[in-house]
Motif scaffolding. Sequence first.
Motif: not given
Length: 236
Positions: A178-193
């Motif tokens: 993320w641009v603000d350097q906050t951690p990327y959380n796999e459980s809070a993502t919203f990818w298309h299938r």
Amino acid sequence: MASEITYAEVKFKNESNSSHNYSESPAAPREKRIHHLSKPGSPSLPFTSLLVLFLLLSITFLVAFIIYFQKYSQLLEEKKAIKSITHNELNCTKIFSPMEDKVWSCCPKDWKALGSHCYFMSTNKASWNKSKENCSHRGAHLVVIHSQEQEDFITGILKPRDAYFIGLSDPGHRQWQWVDQTPYNESATFWHRGEPSSDNEQCVIINHRIGTGWGWNDILCSVEQPSVCQMKKIYL
């Protein structure tokens, strides 16, 4: 008279013998006193330990001070950058804080408020890097999404026919950041299938697909798209 001479001779003889015996007898050994004293100028062990401890504490304090000063300087720069940006109109809401009597929380005109942040939908099409720069000029950054509430709120202000850059990118090896350097959380993502789908597509858009709704999709960073900016509320 004779007795006086004899006394004198006896006295002389005794002195001579005494002197002779004294000279011939070995000198009594003198006791050597050994003083266990430190060499002049060399510190004692307790003093050395205290000195080392003091130096370690000084180094620790110096490192902590440098880290604090860097963070404080960064905060001042951010505040300075925000103050240098002029917003012609603000939409403000009066709130009550336990720390202060009255506080106005504001977002610039045409920005939408959620929680402690403001969001702006930019219709100008640009590459991901240029979109990031455009948000920075507004005192903001590309949107960062960490919850379903944010996702639903943001998609509620977007146009379904368009796709919008968000603040997520891959510098390499699918290590999303993320641009603000906050951690990327796999459980809070919203990818298309089926997404992300390509190692060459290193920037992310949020778009609407018929039948599945809103979600994330990785695309080439050079593609020009609208974007969503995010900034902290302004408090007056």
